[in-house]
Design a protein around this motif. Structure first.
Motif, PDB file in Angstrom:
ATOM      1  N   PRO A 447       0.813  -1.220   0.000  1.00 49.25           N
ATOM      2  CA  PRO A 447       0.000   0.000   0.000  1.00 49.25           C
ATOM      3  C   PRO A 447       0.843   1.265   0.000  1.00 49.25           C
ATOM      4  O   PRO A 447       0.415   2.298  -0.507  1.00 49.25           O
ATOM      5  N   TYR A 448       2.055   1.201   0.565  1.00 50.18           N
ATOM      6  CA  TYR A 448       2.884   2.402   0.618  1.00 50.18           C
ATOM      7  C   TYR A 448       3.270   2.862  -0.791  1.00 50.18           C
ATOM      8  O   TYR A 448       3.376   4.061  -1.056  1.00 50.18           O
ATOM      9  N   LEU A 451       0.137   4.689  -2.313  1.00 47.60           N
ATOM     10  CA  LEU A 451      -0.389   5.884  -1.658  1.00 47.60           C
ATOM     11  C   LEU A 451       0.611   7.020  -1.848  1.00 47.60           C
ATOM     12  O   LEU A 451       1.814   6.833  -1.670  1.00 47.60           O
ATOM     13  N   ASN A 452       0.118   8.195  -2.193  1.00 49.67           N
ATOM     14  CA  ASN A 452       0.986   9.354  -2.385  1.00 49.67           C
ATOM     15  C   ASN A 452       1.529   9.793  -1.022  1.00 49.67           C
ATOM     16  O   ASN A 452       0.761  10.219  -0.149  1.00 49.67           O
ATOM     17  N   ILE A 457      -4.218  11.133   4.215  1.00 51.35           N
ATOM     18  CA  ILE A 457      -5.157  10.041   3.933  1.00 51.35           C
ATOM     19  C   ILE A 457      -6.505  10.604   3.505  1.00 51.35           C
ATOM     20  O   ILE A 457      -7.156  10.094   2.587  1.00 51.35           O
ATOM     21  N   THR A 460      -6.372  11.646  -0.117  1.00 49.33           N
ATOM     22  CA  THR A 460      -6.370  10.481  -1.008  1.00 49.33           C
ATOM     23  C   THR A 460      -7.769   9.907  -1.162  1.00 49.33           C
ATOM     24  O   THR A 460      -8.215   9.596  -2.274  1.00 49.33           O
ATOM     25  N   PRO A 497       0.803   8.798   4.918  1.00 51.39           N
ATOM     26  CA  PRO A 497       1.136   7.362   4.950  1.00 51.39           C
ATOM     27  C   PRO A 497       2.326   7.013   5.832  1.00 51.39           C
ATOM     28  O   PRO A 497       2.335   5.963   6.477  1.00 51.39           O
ATOM     29  N   ARG A 505      -1.954   1.199   6.715  1.00 46.28           N
ATOM     30  CA  ARG A 505      -1.902   1.609   5.305  1.00 46.28           C
ATOM     31  C   ARG A 505      -2.736   0.678   4.438  1.00 46.28           C
ATOM     32  O   ARG A 505      -3.399   1.123   3.491  1.00 46.28           O
ATOM     33  N   ALA A 509      -5.887   1.409   1.947  1.00 48.88           N
ATOM     34  CA  ALA A 509      -6.002   0.916   0.571  1.00 48.88           C
ATOM     35  C   ALA A 509      -7.356   0.261   0.337  1.00 48.88           C
ATOM     36  O   ALA A 509      -7.967   0.425  -0.728  1.00 48.88           O
ATOM     37  N   ARG A 512      -9.926   3.044   0.099  1.00 50.33           N
ATOM     38  CA  ARG A 512      -9.884   3.706  -1.203  1.00 50.33           C
ATOM     39  C   ARG A 512     -10.607   2.866  -2.258  1.00 50.33           C
ATOM     40  O   ARG A 512     -11.317   3.399  -3.121  1.00 50.33           O
TER      41      ARG A 512
END
Length: 609
Positions: A447-448, A451-452, A457, A460, A497, A505, A509, A512
């Motif tokens: 997930p890292y 993720l930007n 969070i 995102t 993140p 994380r 994900a 999202r």
């Protein structure tokens, strides 16, 4: 402990980092011993201090991190050696094997040269080129590589398992007395993992070397090592013979780790979990490090750190209540060993995802070489159903998942998702492509990486919501709902993140993916990089989402024990072709294809006492 003088003895090891004027404790009071020919596993969740302990032993701590205490080896305290003296010890006397072989191998050197570059003859002279290659070929054969051409290959030309074998051969080339292996098989599929561990264990035993194996996989620890040490928040909570600790843990944390390991032989209603996460060592310095997560904790447990005391023959535990709760720990273990539920009945719903005879070939444009990733593969996923897709690395699992998301385009065959032909996303009208994006989502392994790191969070999740519904009115309220849905508080919307654990994380994900309100989620090795305790939390979360929302899953994994817990049906993929499929229990209990039987047989089991 062994009555003879140990090969390595660590006493009162303290590791700390300094950021500005603030010092942060990573490990405190760590003790361990390893004898000649002995294998010791150090287990624990991420953040327990396992890898830092290994690096401290050989003087490879990162800048800003220092160690104190005693690391006795060969009559010397390694913590007090100069950099030059430590360099002489590393490789020739103590070898290190890391999780990622790219960190051990020079990408610009051929594998054979890396193995034999420092080897000398009996007179201390460096071997000539022909002799070096011959020795490299011999060393490769020791680790199961019989192809002499590998000696002339560069690391990037090899598979992950082959690179790890080369890394082991290079680490052992100078015949060290002690090997420290830090998660050497974590990134590998189950059959390659078994081959690597068996080869490493065989070499360790035949050479009489000491071995320290660092792992978060208890099955690997018990199947490979004779002794186990359990580390938590930088402190040793239990240590002793592997078969004794596996059968009768005497610390609640050890029991918790054992119970969260998904069983291969039966399905549970829900996996047991250890609530919370590993704290910083400084946060729990005044008492038992595990007290805040322990079901047996009493007020006295937080009053001073418990010492590591004898708890039976050749075993020690750092639990003040070890004798009082021993029967309860054993009973809890027996309950879980006996627990099982019947697998669900096959889904009656019509297929939501239909894969019909798809094929995918990579390469061929420049050098003419091709790789067949998928060959005449067909499968179905019904609404609300969990279907597992299993196989080794390179079997085509991820390629199939990417085809379903439109990230790859199959060369032939048909993909239907909720009645839409998803074989070529680019050829679809905009409305149908948007509908597909909402219907099917993906959760990746890392997930890292998805993720930007520069965005919160909340930002995102807001972006994910507005992509699928630009007119959404209460965006912040919906962000909060998603976080609560995956077991996080709304306060996580303000974090980035880097401030989250791996499990947190992965929850983000999942959130999202749920932002699109999908009907099916492709989980591509979504729990394979997680500690076993965090893995249990995420698997239970996915089951809860499925029950509440009716979401279906295509669950891509190489872990058959995980498959047992989550899947209704399973498809087995080998070199791009389906070799077996059916109800999960039927395939795992009575596999018909030799490849499926090999996958099941590769799962580590405890060694006999």
């Amino acid at each position: 402990m062994s009555a003879a003088e140990p090969l390595l003895r660590v006493r009162d090891l303290r590791i700390a980092s300094r950021i500005g004027t603030r010092e942060r404790t990573i490990a405190a009071g760590v003790e361990l011993e390893v004898g000649e020919g002995e294998a010791l596993a150090i287990v624990g969740e991420s953040g327990s201090g396992k890898s830092m302990t290994a690096r401290a032993i050989v003087g490879l701590l990162p800048p800003g991190v220092h160690a104190e205490g005693e690391v006795a080896y060969g009559g010397r305290d390694l913590l007090r050696l100069s950099r030059r003296e430590l360099t002489a010890v590393r490789g020739s006397e103590i070898a290190l094997i890391f999780q990622d072989p790219f960190t051990m191998l020079n990408p610009l050197m051929r594998c054979g040269e890396q193995i034999a570059e420092l080897l000398c003859d009996d007179g201390g002279r460096r071997l000539r080129r022909r002799a070096r290659r011959a020795e490299a070929v011999r060393r490769l054969a020791e680790v199961g590589i019989d192809d002499a051409a590998v000696a002339d290959a560069f690391p990037f030309q090899l598979s992950g398992g082959m690179r790890q074998r080369v890394g082991i051969a290079a680490a052992l080339a100078r015949d060290p007395r002690l090997v420290i292996a830090d998660e050497p098989s974590t990134a590998l599929d189950v059959t390659t993992q078994q081959e690597i561990l068996e080869r490493l264990k065989g070499l360790q035993e035949s050479r009489g070397m000491g071995l320290i194996l660092i792992t978060h996989d208890l099955r690997v620890a018990f199947s490979t090592c004779g002794r186990v040490e359990v580390l938590y928040a930088g402190a040793v909570l239990e240590e002793g013979p592997a078969h004794v600790i596996e059968a009768e843990p005497r610390h609640p944390y050890t029991l918790g780790l054992l119970l969260t390991e998904p069983p291969i032989d039966r399905r549970l209603d829900a996996l047991p979990v250890i609530p919370g996460s590993v704290p910083d060592a400084d946060e729990v310095a005044g008492g038992c490090a595990f007290a805040a997560r322990c079901a047996w904790a009493e007020p006295a447990c937080s009053q001073g750190a418990p010492p590591l005391l004898a708890a039976g023959l050749d075993r020690r535990t750092a639990c003040r209540r070890a004798e009082q709760i021993a029967d309860e720990l054993d009973e809890r273990r027996r309950e879980l060993v006996a627990a099982r539920v019947e697998p669900p009945a096959p889904a009656d719903a019509a297929p939501l995802v239909e894969v019909r005879s798809i094929a995918k070939v990579f390469g061929g444009a420049r050098d003419g070489r091709t790789v067949v990733a998928l060959d005449d593969v067909s499968l179905e996923v019904a609404a609300g159903e969990c279907v597992a897709l299993v196989g080794e690395s390179g079997s085509g699992k991820t390629t199939l998942g990417r085809c379903l998301l439109g990230l790859e385009r199959p060369d032939s065959g048909t993909l239907l998702v909720d009645g839409i032909d998803a074989s070529d996303y680019d050829a679809l009208p905009t409305a149908e492509r948007r509908r597909l994006r909402r219907t099917i989502q993906m959760v990746f392994q890392d997930p890292y990486a998805t993720l930007n790191p520069a965005r919160t969070i909340g930002a995102t999740l807001k972006e994910a919501l507005l992509v699928h519904d630009p007119r959404l009115a209460d965006v912040r309220g919906r962000v909060d709902e998603l976080l609560v849905q995956v077991g996080l508080s709304p306060a996580y919307a303000e974090r980035k993140p880097v401030a989250l654990s791996g499990g947190e994380r992965q929850r983000v994900a999942v959130a999202r993916a749920l932002a699109a309100e999908p009907r099916v989620i492709v989980c591509d090795e979504a729990v394979s990089a997680l500690d076993v305790s965090v893995q249990a939390q995420i698997l239970n979360l996915l089951a809860s989402v499925r029950e509440q929302l009716g979401v279906g899953y295509l669950f891509i994994t190489h872990d058959l024990a995980v498959v047992r817990q989550v899947a209704d049906r399973v498809y087995v993929l080998k070199s791009g072709r389906l070799v077996e499929h059916g109800r999960c229990a039927d395939v795992l209990d009575d596999p018909q294809d030799p490849y499926t039987r090999a996958l099941i047989g590769s799962i580590p089991t405890a060694r006999t006492a």
